[in-house]
Motif scaffolding. Sequence first.
Motif, PDB file in Angstrom:
ATOM      1  N   ALA A 168       0.814  -1.220   0.000  1.00 57.02           N
ATOM      2  CA  ALA A 168       0.000   0.000   0.000  1.00 57.02           C
ATOM      3  C   ALA A 168       0.846   1.268   0.000  1.00 57.02           C
ATOM      4  O   ALA A 168       0.299   2.362   0.079  1.00 57.02           O
ATOM      5  N   LYS A 169       2.147   1.143  -0.099  1.00 58.15           N
ATOM      6  CA  LYS A 169       2.997   2.332  -0.012  1.00 58.15           C
ATOM      7  C   LYS A 169       2.797   3.243  -1.215  1.00 58.15           C
ATOM      8  O   LYS A 169       2.516   2.806  -2.330  1.00 58.15           O
ATOM      9  N   SER A 170       2.953   4.536  -0.970  1.00 60.99           N
ATOM     10  CA  SER A 170       2.836   5.539  -2.030  1.00 60.99           C
ATOM     11  C   SER A 170       4.221   5.839  -2.598  1.00 60.99           C
ATOM     12  O   SER A 170       5.243   5.551  -1.950  1.00 60.99           O
ATOM     13  N   PRO A 171       4.283   6.443  -3.791  1.00 59.03           N
ATOM     14  CA  PRO A 171       5.602   6.786  -4.355  1.00 59.03           C
ATOM     15  C   PRO A 171       6.388   7.763  -3.467  1.00 59.03           C
ATOM     16  O   PRO A 171       7.604   7.809  -3.535  1.00 59.03           O
ATOM     17  N   GLU A 172       5.686   8.542  -2.641  1.00 59.83           N
ATOM     18  CA  GLU A 172       6.364   9.541  -1.807  1.00 59.83           C
ATOM     19  C   GLU A 172       6.685   9.022  -0.410  1.00 59.83           C
ATOM     20  O   GLU A 172       7.090   9.792   0.467  1.00 59.83           O
ATOM     21  N   CYS A 173       6.516   7.734  -0.157  1.00 59.91           N
ATOM     22  CA  CYS A 173       6.733   7.226   1.192  1.00 59.91           C
ATOM     23  C   CYS A 173       8.198   7.374   1.589  1.00 59.91           C
ATOM     24  O   CYS A 173       9.101   7.423   0.743  1.00 59.91           O
ATOM     25  N   LEU A 174       8.423   7.458   2.894  1.00 63.99           N
ATOM     26  CA  LEU A 174       9.777   7.576   3.435  1.00 63.99           C
ATOM     27  C   LEU A 174      10.235   6.195   3.884  1.00 63.99           C
ATOM     28  O   LEU A 174       9.682   5.635   4.841  1.00 63.99           O
ATOM     29  N   PRO A 175      11.233   5.594   3.230  1.00 64.71           N
ATOM     30  CA  PRO A 175      11.656   4.243   3.605  1.00 64.71           C
ATOM     31  C   PRO A 175      12.292   4.224   4.994  1.00 64.71           C
ATOM     32  O   PRO A 175      13.012   5.147   5.385  1.00 64.71           O
TER      33      PRO A 175
END
Length: 353
Positions: A168-175
């Motif tokens: 469900a992660k978005s392209p802008e997520c912070l790893p």
Amino acid sequence: MAAGAISTMLLPQPASATLPRAEPPSYSAYGPFQLCTDRFVIDVGKDEALHIVGDITRIINDRELIAIKSGNSPDYLPASLLDTVFNRPAPEWRNAGPAKLSPKRFKGKTPDAGQTVRYAPQGLRDEDVRYILAPDEQSEDALIIGAASFDGSANDRRLLSRIKPASAKSPECLPLSALFNRDLDDKDAKRAYDLSNFLADIYPSSPETGPLFHCVSGIGFALEAGETLLRPWRPLGDAGDFHIGTGGSRITIERRFYQNEMLRPGDPSNFDEHPMSLLRKTEVIYYPSRGIGPPYAEPGEREAGSWEVKLIESHHYGVTFRFPASQHTAAGFRFLERLQFVKDDDPRCQKSP
């Protein structure tokens, strides 16, 4: 031979050194942003904080805290009606693929191989209500979820539903890996560095409980047994909000700071004057319900009405009390009646947290 052995025993022996326990890596930041790992995704909202200590991830706001910890070889409670409800695929989990998330009640000791539970005890104690989240029952890739507000009822779904699968992660997520990456030439590591704010890691583990006497800005009040005082994670200072729990109500106290001003009685020599006399400089405001659910409410829950009482010393400075209306109105006004002016050297103030 014997003499040589005896002389060796008589020589001073080096003391064995005990090294202090290594501190786990820690990171904290304010939202909003999305944190993504190879196992789960969680959104950190506006006015929330992320705090990671070792293998524990905490999401903190002024109302509650949720803690997520890695776990191995879990024990499960017997299936229950609650498990049946939780195992229905929530909308955000339908695209999780074959590794469907299914929270279950957890029993036994919270895994603590890294000795990190002591840094984030909220909801993770052995006697607390906790849940386990794993792709399947045989998986060692499990998460233990705890929160002080968990009570084992269906209301717990509200916090559990915040944890989403990695898909469900978005392209802008912070790893997660970027949080501890010191290479600031890396885009994600630089973003994590810019977001970092290390106030969240000193968030108190639990509210102060009465009886105690608390002083702020020239006024003081006693907390009775069973009442609580909680400083939220955000300001953690004298100028920020803090919360009183009394009579089933939550009273928020806000100090608007300006230099070193304090609330003082109208007659400087009469500290028996009641602080509510300062109301002559302001007003009592009633806010009716807007009929809109606050962000933390169950769907369809109406926002309750509230009272706001301001004590103003000057145009720049004052103290504001906010508390719910309706059945909690009386508890709020009873609390205001116990306020009193205090001198700077009042010895009771030394007992404040």
